[in-house]
Design a protein around this motif. Structure first.
Motif, PDB file in Angstrom:
ATOM      1  N   LEU A  68      -3.051  -0.813  -8.944  1.00 27.09           N
ATOM      2  CA  LEU A  68      -4.327  -0.254  -8.700  1.00 27.09           C
ATOM      3  C   LEU A  68      -4.033   1.302  -8.259  1.00 27.09           C
ATOM      4  CD1 LEU A  68      -7.390  -0.236  -8.369  1.00 27.09           C
ATOM      5  CD2 LEU A  68      -6.936  -1.563  -6.028  1.00 27.09           C
ATOM      6  N   LEU A  87     -13.373  -1.948  -2.916  1.00 28.43           N
ATOM      7  CA  LEU A  87     -11.710  -1.885  -3.044  1.00 28.43           C
ATOM      8  C   LEU A  87     -11.520  -3.405  -3.091  1.00 28.43           C
ATOM      9  CD1 LEU A  87      -9.013  -1.039  -2.090  1.00 28.43           C
ATOM     10  CD2 LEU A  87      -9.365  -2.002   0.085  1.00 28.43           C
ATOM     11  N   ILE A 135       0.632  -1.265   0.004  1.00 25.61           N
ATOM     12  CA  ILE A 135       0.006  -0.088   0.109  1.00 25.61           C
ATOM     13  C   ILE A 135       0.943   1.318  -0.116  1.00 25.61           C
ATOM     14  CG2 ILE A 135      -1.667   1.454   1.423  1.00 25.61           C
ATOM     15  CD1 ILE A 135      -2.186  -1.386   2.659  1.00 25.61           C
ATOM     16  N   VAL A 151      -5.277   4.827  -6.707  1.00 24.97           N
ATOM     17  CA  VAL A 151      -6.296   5.274  -5.739  1.00 24.97           C
ATOM     18  C   VAL A 151      -6.021   6.831  -5.956  1.00 24.97           C
ATOM     19  CG1 VAL A 151      -7.019   5.400  -3.314  1.00 24.97           C
ATOM     20  CG2 VAL A 151      -5.836   3.396  -4.096  1.00 24.97           C
ATOM     21  N   VAL A 208      -9.927  -5.110  -6.316  1.00 23.40           N
ATOM     22  CA  VAL A 208      -8.486  -5.957  -6.257  1.00 23.40           C
ATOM     23  C   VAL A 208      -8.680  -7.346  -6.685  1.00 23.40           C
ATOM     24  CG1 VAL A 208      -6.993  -7.088  -4.172  1.00 23.40           C
ATOM     25  CG2 VAL A 208      -7.631  -4.632  -3.882  1.00 23.40           C
ATOM     26  N   ASP A 245       0.597   5.383   0.142  1.00 26.62           N
ATOM     27  CA  ASP A 245      -0.295   6.475   0.446  1.00 26.62           C
ATOM     28  C   ASP A 245       0.221   7.218   1.257  1.00 26.62           C
ATOM     29  OD1 ASP A 245      -2.562   8.076   1.111  1.00 26.62           O
ATOM     30  OD2 ASP A 245      -3.839   6.781  -0.078  1.00 26.62           O
ATOM     31  N   THR A 296      -1.206  -0.747  -4.253  1.00 26.61           N
ATOM     32  CA  THR A 296      -2.482   0.118  -4.368  1.00 26.61           C
ATOM     33  C   THR A 296      -1.299   1.419  -4.320  1.00 26.61           C
ATOM     34  OG1 THR A 296      -2.592   0.518  -2.110  1.00 26.61           O
ATOM     35  CG2 THR A 296      -4.043  -1.093  -3.191  1.00 26.61           C
ATOM     36  N   ILE A 339      -7.184   0.611   3.929  1.00 27.15           N
ATOM     37  CA  ILE A 339      -6.863  -0.265   2.823  1.00 27.15           C
ATOM     38  C   ILE A 339      -6.362  -1.587   3.528  1.00 27.15           C
ATOM     39  CG2 ILE A 339      -5.513  -0.779   1.020  1.00 27.15           C
ATOM     40  CD1 ILE A 339      -5.636   2.491   0.329  1.00 27.15           C
ATOM     41  N   ASP A 396      -1.464   5.763  -4.594  1.00 25.46           N
ATOM     42  CA  ASP A 396      -2.133   6.861  -4.315  1.00 25.46           C
ATOM     43  C   ASP A 396      -1.486   7.900  -5.503  1.00 25.46           C
ATOM     44  OD1 ASP A 396      -3.645   9.093  -3.412  1.00 25.46           O
ATOM     45  OD2 ASP A 396      -2.295   9.654  -1.976  1.00 25.46           O
TER      46      ASP A 396
END
Length: 121
Positions: free
Chosen positions: A79, A111, A7, A81, A115, A9, A52, A18, A54
């Protein structure tokens, strides 16, 4: 084996949101980063099944990080965001190799469905 996810972000609360949703759905979160530079480095080190990412972050934004991850691994599953109003960035992200995107604020359900879709492609 559980799919492994990173992740990236800049907001700690968003990373936690998340992470909790992914772990509840049976995924393994193997790393977190707060900017694109850390995210690229983590990707190279951990080789996750999905990232994921950002779009808007300091030091290195999501689009630049996406391009660097795809240079390193053309099969990377990313992915994006994004917050509302970043549609131009989303188009650039998809053209740069992102599988798809979700818009903040998003539901846990959206989400997880997204995914699953990215990991099945």
């Amino acid at each position: 084996m559980k799919p492994r996810i990173i992740i990236v972000d800049d907001a700690a609360f968003m990373r936690m949101k998340i992470r909790l949703a992914l772990e509840k759905a049976g995924y393994e979160v193997v790393g977190e980063a707060e900017n694109g530079l850390e995210g690229v480095s983590l990707y190279k080190e951990l080789r996750p099944d999905l990232v994921t990412l950002d779009i808007t972050m300091s030091i290195m934004g999501g689009i630049e990080a996406l391009k660097k991850i795809k240079e390193f691994d053309k099969n990377a599953r990313v992915l994006m965001v994004s917050a509302m109003g970043q549609e131009g960035f989303v188009k650039e992200a998809v053209l740069s190799g992102a599988k798809t995107f979700i818009v903040k604020p998003f539901s846990e359900d959206i989400l997880i469905k997204t995914v699953k879709k990215v990991l099945s492609n």
